[in-house]
Design a protein around this motif. Structure first.
Motif, short mmCIF file in Angstrom:
data_model
loop_
_atom_site.label_atom_id
_atom_site.label_comp_id
_atom_site.label_asym_id
_atom_site.label_seq_id
_atom_site.Cartn_x
_atom_site.Cartn_y
_atom_site.Cartn_z
N VAL A 1 9.17 2.61 8.01
CA VAL A 1 8.52 3.43 6.84
C VAL A 1 7.75 2.77 6.21
N ILE A 2 8.09 1.63 5.57
CA ILE A 2 7.41 0.85 4.59
C ILE A 2 5.95 0.44 5.19
N ILE A 3 6.25 -0.03 6.39
CA ILE A 3 4.86 -0.48 7.11
C ILE A 3 4.01 0.80 7.49
N TRP A 4 4.85 2.03 7.79
CA TRP A 4 4.03 3.14 8.17
C TRP A 4 3.11 3.52 6.96
N PHE A 5 3.50 3.57 5.82
CA PHE A 5 2.95 3.88 4.69
C PHE A 5 1.85 3.09 4.41
N PRO B 1 0.87 -1.17 -0.02
CA PRO B 1 0.11 0.09 0.15
C PRO B 1 0.83 1.31 -0.04
N PRO B 2 0.45 2.30 -0.59
CA PRO B 2 -0.81 2.59 -1.48
C PRO B 2 -0.79 1.87 -2.80
N PHE B 3 -0.08 1.16 -3.31
CA PHE B 3 0.12 0.34 -4.54
C PHE B 3 -0.23 -1.11 -4.55
N ASP B 4 -1.21 -1.14 -4.04
CA ASP B 4 -1.71 -2.68 -3.85
C ASP B 4 -2.87 -3.19 -4.61
#
Length: 318
Positions: free
Chosen positions: A275-279, A202-205
């Motif tokens: 940070v990836i998880i935070w996104f 996410p947000p590219f899922d």
């Protein structure tokens, strides 16, 4: 290099590959639980839900392994492994510290890009072999997304390699300077965004949009086979976090001696993973047209401008 050293490096790399994705998975449970106020991941095992990952593993083992009657069985069963193995190959060439690398490849940056790009074959195989229209649609979305975001990622890596004068990941770290944090910032933004898209995070899922296509290419997978796809996702986060750390954050470079540089590499990579998880927690899913527009209208031109500015800077300063 002796045979014993080769075996030791292979064993350590394999152990790291098996452990680090699980650490990222556990971290995602905890970060999302805190940010979203979710109590579930805080109960399993007592103190702070330490056994949540164990509970998830037991759950996947207990689930029935189902293969659709019309599926291409061999392709269907091979797809999870094809999605996972390329990340094992990629992590072999990423250095943790001076000399702490399983395989020192001169063109390590290109090797990681090539290996990570192969992982999409597992998703395509899963979608095609499932004999499910939703799965096929999800796999096609994955392929389109990879093709769109591979270009800005390659251009941002080329910018760093041009600045360092080498494609070796160890050489890039040795040439790294703190002021690159500003000089290569546009490239870092392009790389990070493209990495999220290639990992289908996410947000590219859109390839796994549950409100539209159930769970995309993985709809027909259950039990351990589905768990392998989840492990491949977390392994991809690990590889991209380490790759980003080496390219843009100086790898093992820190205020202390390089002998403990592997600690800095791990800490920086874990920060990138958080940070990836935070996104995932903070951003809503993009529509397909928004996703493609971001790649071709914004990221590709920005990466090209960054590459041109890096070339000009190299000419001026050298």
């Amino acid at each position: 290099m002796s045979a014993l050293e080769v075996v030791l490096r292979a064993v350590v790399t394999l152990l790291a590959f098996l452990v680090l994705p699980l650490v990222v998975g556990q971290t995602e449970h905890k970060v999302m639980a805190h940010m979203q106020g979710r109590l579930g991941p805080m109960y399993a095992g007592g103190f702070h839900g330490w056994a949540q990952l164990v509970a998830d593993g037991v759950k996947f083992v207990q689930k029935e392994d189902i293969t659709p009657s019309r599926a291409d069985r061999w392709v269907f069963r091979l797809a999870p492994g094809v999605a996972l193995v390329p990340y094992l190959v990629a992590i072999c060439v990423i250095p943790l510290g001076p000399g702490l690398v399983a395989a020192d490849v001169d063109a390590g940056a290109l090797f990681v890009l090539a290996a990570a790009g192969v992982g999409i074959l597992g998703t395509l195989m899963a979608g095609w072999a499932s004999a499910n229209k939703y799965s096929l649609l999800g796999s096609m979305r994955s392929a389109a997304q990879l093709l769109s975001y591979e270009l800005p990622m390659v251009l941002s890596v080329a910018s760093v390699a041009l600045a360092a004068g080498t494609l070796s990941l160890g050489g890039i770290v040795e040439q790294w300077n703190p002021w690159w944090l500003l000089w290569q910032l546009p490239g870092a933004i392009c790389f990070f965004t493209a990495a999220l898209a290639e990992l289908q995070r996410p947000p590219f899922d859109m390839p796994v949009a549950d409100s539209e296509i159930v769970f995309g290419a993985y709809t027909e997978y259950t039990g351990l086979r589905f768990a392998f796809f989840l492990l491949a996702e977390y392994a991809g986060i690990v590889v991209m976090s380490f790759f980003f750390t080496v390219l843009f954050l100086g790898g093992w470079r820190g205020p202390f001696d390089d002998a403990v540089g592997w600690v800095w590499t791990l800490l920086k990579a874990l920060l990138v993973a958080v940070v990836i998880i935070w996104f995932r927690v903070s951003w809503p899913r993009l529509r397909e047209d928004q996703l493609q527009r971001l790649a071709w209208v914004w990221l590709v031109p920005l990466a090209l401008v960054q590459l041109a500015l890096t070339g000009a800077g190299v000419v001026v300063f050298q």
